[in-house]
Design a protein around this motif. Sequence first.
Motif, PDB file in Angstrom:
ATOM      1  N   GLU A  57     -75.278 -44.276 -68.601  1.00 27.27           N
ATOM      2  CA  GLU A  57     -75.899 -46.064 -68.013  1.00 27.27           C
ATOM      3  C   GLU A  57     -74.936 -46.422 -67.273  1.00 27.27           C
ATOM      4  OE1 GLU A  57     -79.260 -49.653 -68.508  1.00 27.27           O
ATOM      5  OE2 GLU A  57     -78.732 -47.404 -69.554  1.00 27.27           O
ATOM      6  N   GLU A  58     -73.727 -46.931 -67.452  1.00 29.01           N
ATOM      7  CA  GLU A  58     -72.644 -47.476 -67.090  1.00 29.01           C
ATOM      8  C   GLU A  58     -71.669 -45.775 -66.132  1.00 29.01           C
ATOM      9  OE1 GLU A  58     -70.305 -50.857 -65.914  1.00 29.01           O
ATOM     10  OE2 GLU A  58     -71.848 -50.357 -66.804  1.00 29.01           O
ATOM     11  N   PRO A  59     -71.796 -46.343 -64.384  1.00 33.86           N
ATOM     12  CA  PRO A  59     -70.933 -45.552 -63.606  1.00 33.86           C
ATOM     13  C   PRO A  59     -69.871 -45.121 -64.532  1.00 33.86           C
ATOM     14  CG  PRO A  59     -72.145 -47.013 -62.425  1.00 33.86           C
ATOM     15  CD  PRO A  59     -72.243 -47.594 -63.357  1.00 33.86           C
ATOM     16  N   PRO A  60     -68.760 -44.169 -64.444  1.00 33.97           N
ATOM     17  CA  PRO A  60     -67.480 -44.139 -64.145  1.00 33.97           C
ATOM     18  C   PRO A  60     -66.938 -44.952 -63.340  1.00 33.97           C
ATOM     19  CG  PRO A  60     -68.399 -42.073 -63.368  1.00 33.97           C
ATOM     20  CD  PRO A  60     -69.291 -42.814 -63.470  1.00 33.97           C
ATOM     21  N   ALA A  61     -65.574 -45.514 -64.041  1.00 36.48           N
ATOM     22  CA  ALA A  61     -64.578 -46.118 -63.259  1.00 36.48           C
ATOM     23  C   ALA A  61     -63.736 -46.247 -62.219  1.00 36.48           C
ATOM     24  CB  ALA A  61     -63.859 -47.150 -64.026  1.00 36.48           C
ATOM     25  N   LEU A  62     -64.589 -44.898 -61.460  1.00 35.56           N
ATOM     26  CA  LEU A  62     -64.022 -44.180 -59.695  1.00 35.56           C
ATOM     27  C   LEU A  62     -64.130 -45.498 -59.122  1.00 35.56           C
ATOM     28  CD1 LEU A  62     -66.298 -41.206 -60.111  1.00 35.56           C
ATOM     29  CD2 LEU A  62     -63.988 -41.493 -60.567  1.00 35.56           C
ATOM     30  N   PRO A  63     -62.639 -45.051 -58.030  1.00 37.00           N
ATOM     31  CA  PRO A  63     -62.158 -46.146 -56.807  1.00 37.00           C
ATOM     32  C   PRO A  63     -63.955 -46.048 -55.598  1.00 37.00           C
ATOM     33  CG  PRO A  63     -61.045 -44.152 -56.422  1.00 37.00           C
ATOM     34  CD  PRO A  63     -61.922 -43.812 -58.054  1.00 37.00           C
ATOM     35  N   LEU A  80     -75.637 -49.235 -55.715  1.00 32.19           N
ATOM     36  CA  LEU A  80     -76.312 -47.663 -55.321  1.00 32.19           C
ATOM     37  C   LEU A  80     -76.049 -47.328 -56.087  1.00 32.19           C
ATOM     38  CD1 LEU A  80     -76.746 -47.172 -51.548  1.00 32.19           C
ATOM     39  CD2 LEU A  80     -78.392 -47.209 -52.827  1.00 32.19           C
ATOM     40  N   ARG A  81     -74.518 -46.814 -55.923  1.00 31.61           N
ATOM     41  CA  ARG A  81     -73.680 -46.091 -57.712  1.00 31.61           C
ATOM     42  C   ARG A  81     -74.861 -46.240 -59.091  1.00 31.61           C
ATOM     43  NH1 ARG A  81     -67.644 -45.537 -58.248  1.00 31.61           N
ATOM     44  NH2 ARG A  81     -68.251 -45.147 -56.053  1.00 31.61           N
ATOM     45  N   ARG A  82     -74.621 -47.627 -59.005  1.00 36.52           N
ATOM     46  CA  ARG A  82     -74.862 -48.241 -60.843  1.00 36.52           C
ATOM     47  C   ARG A  82     -76.507 -47.523 -61.008  1.00 36.52           C
ATOM     48  NH1 ARG A  82     -72.539 -51.810 -63.829  1.00 36.52           N
ATOM     49  NH2 ARG A  82     -74.875 -52.197 -64.985  1.00 36.52           N
ATOM     50  N   LEU A  83     -77.683 -47.246 -59.713  1.00 36.84           N
ATOM     51  CA  LEU A  83     -79.073 -47.391 -59.617  1.00 36.84           C
ATOM     52  C   LEU A  83     -78.661 -46.102 -59.748  1.00 36.84           C
ATOM     53  CD1 LEU A  83     -81.497 -48.691 -58.756  1.00 36.84           C
ATOM     54  CD2 LEU A  83     -81.275 -47.575 -56.696  1.00 36.84           C
ATOM     55  N   ALA A  84     -78.192 -45.177 -58.708  1.00 36.28           N
ATOM     56  CA  ALA A  84     -77.816 -43.951 -58.558  1.00 36.28           C
ATOM     57  C   ALA A  84     -77.941 -42.954 -59.815  1.00 36.28           C
ATOM     58  CB  ALA A  84     -77.940 -43.056 -57.475  1.00 36.28           C
ATOM     59  N   TRP A  85     -76.409 -43.428 -60.099  1.00 32.12           N
ATOM     60  CA  TRP A  85     -75.829 -42.685 -61.111  1.00 32.12           C
ATOM     61  C   TRP A  85     -76.615 -42.532 -62.866  1.00 32.12           C
ATOM     62  CZ3 TRP A  85     -71.469 -39.645 -61.277  1.00 32.12           C
ATOM     63  CH2 TRP A  85     -70.831 -39.990 -62.272  1.00 32.12           C
TER      64      TRP A  85
END
Length: 418
Positions: A354-360, A99-104
């Motif tokens: 394109e790449e979501p930030p490396a957040l937990p 989801l995060r990769r799709l939405a970010w």
Amino acid sequence: MTVLLDRPVRQASARRDPFIDMLRIFGMALVVLQHWSIPVLAYDGARLATGNALATPGIWVITWISQVMPLVFFAGGAANAISFRRAAGGAPMWLGVRLRRLAWPLLPLAAVWLPLPHLLATLGVPEQPLETGAKLTGQLLWFLAVYLIAVIATPLLMRLHERHGARVPLVLGLGAVAADLLRFGTGVDALGYLNIVFVWLAVHQLGFLYRDGMLRRPGVLALAGYGTAALLVAFGPYPGSMIGLPGAEMSNMAPPTLAMLAVSVGQIGLFTLLRPWILRLPLDRLVMWAGPRIMTVYLWHMPALFAVTGVVVVLAGVETPQPFSGGWFAGWPLWLAMLSLVMAGLLRAFARFEEPPALPYRALGWGAALAASVLVGGALLTLTVTGFAPGLAPLLAVAALGGGLLITLPRVRNNQPV
């Protein structure tokens, strides 16, 4: 509550299938080329007229190859099967990562397009062309909305695949037959939208079969798919084109039909048959460059088209020549060059998102994962219908998108993530 970081999940799915990567890139490149090439544009001083070059008599057969969304869903199915089996943290956690990769990457698109129509209207851009661009930018998100359905269904579909194998896409295909029979038998066109699930999940499921080496006779698949499509078009109610055309009584894409499923099967068989030759192509560097930019290209290639259209058609008054005429072919390379130049600037500006930030990540359960899915899916569906035209709906959609992303983050209590 345990917090899982992004990095272990990404490392777990690091190994990739180069054929699937090539299909994704080829599919997206052909989507862009088609979207940039088919508009027939004219401006009369107040209204932008938009036609479709593929409405030229006899040209529709091109769409049996150029309509590559089946390949994108097929490649997505194979990629989801690979990543799901290697994911750490269970199915809800896998869904949260997807989801995060799709939405970010949608956030910068929204950040630009929510204020842009207001700004351009203030600068005197005519209302109708502006509204057309704002709406079409959102309508392009239909693919992500449908793909999200496939992502949410992947844990269930993987269990069904491991238990029933090829019977799963067969049953989904029978569902597509039933949906079309109901649609045409009752005259209720809305029933055809059941095939958003049956057709695209069947194609997605074929990616699972490919991943497990179960597509052993691709030549037979290609002949059966294209042969069935030819019979359905010749003797059924289906148009020949696999994209919607102006003035057509119906479309094979909105909603998808049994003919669309048949062409999908034919395409998958054809490209799987060509797999050994495709893998010999010296495209490794292209794949490495394009892979991390593919979503950015999809989201921003239509804004690039609107920018060039605004300058060439609206301001300069240059109309599209008769499609497939000498003038059309002569101007086509220059048109594509201008679009590519604008697209290069947009890639430089937005590919970084394109790449979501490396957040937990929060350790998601099914309740939180599904809540995030509903918010993101609702946002995509709303933007598909309304686009970014001025109004309350796009604002609510972007708020829902942000809410879905926030659910994937850990809660903070006493300055500590939990």
